[in-house]
Design a protein around this motif. Sequence first.
Motif, PDB file in Angstrom:
ATOM      1  N   GLY A 144       0.972  14.764 -15.772  1.00  0.00           N
ATOM      2  CA  GLY A 144       0.639  14.141 -14.499  1.00  0.00           C
ATOM      3  C   GLY A 144      -0.110  12.839 -14.691  1.00  0.00           C
ATOM      4  N   TYR A 145      -1.072  12.835 -15.610  1.00  0.00           N
ATOM      5  CA  TYR A 145      -1.853  11.619 -15.837  1.00  0.00           C
ATOM      6  C   TYR A 145      -1.038  10.558 -16.576  1.00  0.00           C
ATOM      7  CZ  TYR A 145      -5.837  14.380 -14.300  1.00  0.00           C
ATOM      8  OH  TYR A 145      -6.697  15.150 -13.554  1.00  0.00           O
ATOM      9  N   ILE A 146      -0.181  10.998 -17.496  1.00  0.00           N
ATOM     10  CA  ILE A 146       0.729  10.041 -18.147  1.00  0.00           C
ATOM     11  C   ILE A 146       1.645   9.408 -17.105  1.00  0.00           C
ATOM     12  CG2 ILE A 146       2.685   9.826 -19.737  1.00  0.00           C
ATOM     13  CD1 ILE A 146       1.339  12.000 -21.455  1.00  0.00           C
ATOM     14  N   ILE A 151       4.097  15.731 -10.231  1.00  0.00           N
ATOM     15  CA  ILE A 151       4.351  16.130 -11.621  1.00  0.00           C
ATOM     16  C   ILE A 151       3.163  16.910 -12.161  1.00  0.00           C
ATOM     17  CG2 ILE A 151       4.620  15.215 -13.963  1.00  0.00           C
ATOM     18  CD1 ILE A 151       6.324  12.985 -12.771  1.00  0.00           C
ATOM     19  N   HIS A 152       1.960  16.514 -11.797  1.00  0.00           N
ATOM     20  CA  HIS A 152       0.759  17.247 -12.186  1.00  0.00           C
ATOM     21  C   HIS A 152       0.858  18.699 -11.720  1.00  0.00           C
ATOM     22  CE1 HIS A 152      -3.969  17.308 -12.135  1.00  0.00           C
ATOM     23  NE2 HIS A 152      -3.450  18.228 -12.909  1.00  0.00           N
ATOM     24  N   ARG A 153       1.303  18.912 -10.496  1.00  0.00           N
ATOM     25  CA  ARG A 153       1.423  20.257  -9.942  1.00  0.00           C
ATOM     26  C   ARG A 153       2.522  21.066 -10.627  1.00  0.00           C
ATOM     27  NH1 ARG A 153       0.422  21.217  -3.839  1.00  0.00           N
ATOM     28  NH2 ARG A 153      -1.351  19.883  -3.327  1.00  0.00           N
ATOM     29  N   LEU A 172      12.943  14.625 -16.293  1.00  0.00           N
ATOM     30  CA  LEU A 172      12.360  15.904 -16.674  1.00  0.00           C
ATOM     31  C   LEU A 172      12.098  16.771 -15.455  1.00  0.00           C
ATOM     32  CD1 LEU A 172      11.138  17.763 -18.831  1.00  0.00           C
ATOM     33  CD2 LEU A 172       8.970  16.527 -18.574  1.00  0.00           C
ATOM     34  N   VAL A 173      11.592  16.156 -14.396  1.00  0.00           N
ATOM     35  CA  VAL A 173      11.343  16.905 -13.155  1.00  0.00           C
ATOM     36  C   VAL A 173      12.652  17.429 -12.579  1.00  0.00           C
ATOM     37  CG1 VAL A 173      10.570  16.701 -10.768  1.00  0.00           C
ATOM     38  CG2 VAL A 173       9.210  15.689 -12.599  1.00  0.00           C
ATOM     39  N   ALA A 202       0.829  -1.203   0.000  1.00  0.00           N
ATOM     40  CA  ALA A 202       0.000   0.000   0.000  1.00  0.00           C
ATOM     41  C   ALA A 202       0.865   1.254   0.000  1.00  0.00           C
ATOM     42  CB  ALA A 202      -0.934  -0.010   1.206  1.00  0.00           C
ATOM     43  N   PHE A 203       1.967   1.217   0.740  1.00  0.00           N
ATOM     44  CA  PHE A 203       2.898   2.345   0.774  1.00  0.00           C
ATOM     45  C   PHE A 203       3.489   2.605  -0.611  1.00  0.00           C
ATOM     46  CE2 PHE A 203       7.396   3.612   1.159  1.00  0.00           C
ATOM     47  CZ  PHE A 203       7.227   4.890   1.683  1.00  0.00           C
ATOM     48  N   LEU A 204       3.883   1.549  -1.315  1.00  0.00           N
ATOM     49  CA  LEU A 204       4.462   1.720  -2.648  1.00  0.00           C
ATOM     50  C   LEU A 204       3.451   2.345  -3.613  1.00  0.00           C
ATOM     51  CD1 LEU A 204       6.447  -1.625  -3.103  1.00  0.00           C
ATOM     52  CD2 LEU A 204       7.361   0.640  -2.611  1.00  0.00           C
ATOM     53  N   LEU A 205       2.201   1.894  -3.557  1.00  0.00           N
ATOM     54  CA  LEU A 205       1.195   2.451  -4.456  1.00  0.00           C
ATOM     55  C   LEU A 205       0.918   3.915  -4.125  1.00  0.00           C
ATOM     56  CD1 LEU A 205      -0.641   1.852  -6.831  1.00  0.00           C
ATOM     57  CD2 LEU A 205      -2.412   1.143  -5.224  1.00  0.00           C
ATOM     58  N   SER A 206       0.956   4.256  -2.847  1.00  0.00           N
ATOM     59  CA  SER A 206       0.756   5.661  -2.476  1.00  0.00           C
ATOM     60  C   SER A 206       1.886   6.536  -3.014  1.00  0.00           C
ATOM     61  CB  SER A 206       0.637   5.795  -0.957  1.00  0.00           C
ATOM     62  OG  SER A 206       1.855   5.477  -0.310  1.00  0.00           O
ATOM     63  N   LEU A 207       3.102   5.991  -3.089  1.00  0.00           N
ATOM     64  CA  LEU A 207       4.215   6.733  -3.674  1.00  0.00           C
ATOM     65  C   LEU A 207       3.993   6.991  -5.159  1.00  0.00           C
ATOM     66  CD1 LEU A 207       7.413   5.142  -2.053  1.00  0.00           C
ATOM     67  CD2 LEU A 207       6.242   7.268  -1.437  1.00  0.00           C
ATOM     68  N   VAL A 208       3.391   6.029  -5.847  1.00  0.00           N
ATOM     69  CA  VAL A 208       3.084   6.195  -7.268  1.00  0.00           C
ATOM     70  C   VAL A 208       2.174   7.408  -7.472  1.00  0.00           C
ATOM     71  CG1 VAL A 208       1.717   5.194  -9.142  1.00  0.00           C
ATOM     72  CG2 VAL A 208       3.458   3.818  -7.999  1.00  0.00           C
ATOM     73  N   TRP A 209       1.109   7.475  -6.684  1.00  0.00           N
ATOM     74  CA  TRP A 209       0.168   8.592  -6.821  1.00  0.00           C
ATOM     75  C   TRP A 209       0.802   9.902  -6.372  1.00  0.00           C
ATOM     76  CZ3 TRP A 209      -5.066   8.909  -8.379  1.00  0.00           C
ATOM     77  CH2 TRP A 209      -5.606   7.706  -8.867  1.00  0.00           C
ATOM     78  N   TRP A 210       1.572   9.872  -5.311  1.00  0.00           N
ATOM     79  CA  TRP A 210       2.246  11.083  -4.855  1.00  0.00           C
ATOM     80  C   TRP A 210       3.195  11.620  -5.927  1.00  0.00           C
ATOM     81  CZ3 TRP A 210       7.594  11.555  -3.893  1.00  0.00           C
ATOM     82  CH2 TRP A 210       7.983  12.791  -3.366  1.00  0.00           C
ATOM     83  N   GLY A 211       3.953  10.716  -6.570  1.00  0.00           N
ATOM     84  CA  GLY A 211       4.867  11.152  -7.622  1.00  0.00           C
ATOM     85  C   GLY A 211       4.127  11.743  -8.806  1.00  0.00           C
TER      86      GLY A 211
END
Length: 528
Positions: free
Chosen positions: A112-114, A103-105, A521-522, A90-99
């Motif tokens: 961000g969606y890509i 990028i979205h921001r 890129l970031v 669950a922690f790893l998946l939360s990192l995916v969304w956080w990353g």
Amino acid sequence: MQRFHRLLLSAGTGVLLSLPWLGFPGWVLFIALVPLLFLEHFFYKFKEGFPPVSLWGHVFLAALIWNILASWWMAKVSLAGVGSAMVFNAFLLSLVWWGAHSIHRKLSSPLGYISLVVFWISLEYLQFKWDIEWPCLQLGSVLATDVKIIQWYEYTGTFGGSLWILLVNLFLFQLIRNIQLKSPLKKTVTSSTAMLLLLIVPLIISFRMYASYRETENPINIAIVQPNVDPYNERFDMEAETQKLDDFLRLAAEVTNDSTDFIVGPETLFEHQTLWNEATFDSNTFLNRLHNFLQHYKQAELVFGVSSFELYDNEEDITYTAQQNNGVTYDRYNTAMLFTKAGEIQIYHKSKLVAGVEKVPFQKYFSFLKNNYIDLGGASGSLGSQNEVSNMAAARAVIAPVICFESVFGDYVTGYIKKGAEVIFVITNDGWWKNSRGYKQHLLFSQLRAVETRRSIARSANTGTSCFINQRGDVLQATNWWQQATIAGTINKNQALTFYVEHGDFIARTSVFISVLMVLLVLVRRFA
């Protein structure tokens, strides 16, 4: 948006993601991420008041709910070990969304969606490749509940399904947003048309492939034995092992005749601690009895599983997985064996081992972990394994011997096919999961492998589900749970290679490549 509503959206995604693993239709996944996408958009819209990490906890909650509801049955082996794995995943998946949210921001909504798509698929790929695998929650795999909609997996594998699900969720989210914002009719129609095409075109292609697929007639006759031994109350003394042999021979005799080509038994059918020394197979009393049994039939050969071991006399031969007991150094193996009527033996050592049960993660690199690891229900230390796949070349077919957990790994199974396997035999012991969703979910992976490779499968489980699976992924003659059973049937060999067999997980590898570019890129934007 109030905190309660944010938590409700998080929990909603967690529950929706779980439903297909609990027996609901796989199409639920096409809407499962929409609540979380709205939550991500909220934190983006009000980014001045919320730091990027604000999304992290909400995604962690959703992912933890998903892990618990979809995989609770694994805790039957070890609550502490499996619970720790769930939290970590669950922690790893939360990192995916956080990353992706970061990028979205910093960059733009499209990037961000890509990033969300390629990061998610890259994480799924990692779960297949590193030493603490957790691949059972891959999005594309659970669509096997209806093989009619995944026939195109022969080109993309299960990562194609994950990509499909992620894109449909994003397009659906955008369509709902357009409707909410009362966007111009042309924009709404365009987005709705794109979403419908993305959803429907793969379905139409798959239905047509399913209806038109024809197997080349190239039959072999198989007898499958399901002994139904309770692994939690199993004894390993010679009396108990002899009883297992008696039962196996009795059951096999019920469905074996002169036209039978193979008799297939389950994983670890025999496990006596001293009997299955690989150096003394010639004098093995069980093999002598099996050899005598085969003489009653014209051409039958045996494929089954044992817990074997190899003793080391020379120090240079000792592996990092070797165990020591009373001055003896040895490796233990989860072994598949082909035993012919002429008494010839071919063996395969299981290579994809279950972390914590059959292997100590990262022991190869950190030897001190050998005696310090999370107990997931297995014996101490790691089993030995072989470095690559190998087939069993029998008189009537070239067989891919796939042992239990190995059936989860699509790209790994293609290795057998590239080396000439014409059929797949899956031998497993699903009794560890008792009467839960576990053995039903495990069956789905065999169906996926049949579609991806277009290979017929004979599946022998210690207890339900033993069956045949045709090259379209259909399950035939499925046995019942917790019953001794035997079935006999015919499956067709195949030598053709699918696009997926030739190219493997190209979608996942491409996602990893794009993920690296996104991170670079970031970094460039930040330090430029």
